[in-house]
Design a protein around this motif. Sequence first.
Motif: not given
Length: 136
Positions: A60-78
Amino acid sequence: MSLLLLLAGVLLFWMTVPNLGTAARAATADGPRGTFTAARLVCAGHSGHTTCEWAGTFRSDDGTVELVGVKLYGSGRDTFEAGRTAPAVDVGNAGRVYDPTGSRAWIITVVLVVLAYVLLVAVARRHLMPPPSSGG
């Protein structure tokens, strides 16, 4: 047949209703904004086609949230290559972050909730409504 309709309606409600809040937050991009950093492409095969999404980290921009191993919804191969970043929002959906412009993922959730409602109403009408009178 009524038992199957009842079970299908209850199952659909059980699967979808808890996700309504997350779906609404995804639609409106409501949550901490930050940056997604792509690490690897994750692909899964489904009935003759392959779906791919990028997995990585979110901070997160404020540094309070850090998530590892998440997927970006809608991101495709390219969409990305490893190390590339993009703005993202954490809406509280475990394992997934979204584009800050929102998502249309809510549509399927709402359709399934409506279908569950229709199935349950059909069963209720069939078994809880009095039979039509044979007026005479």
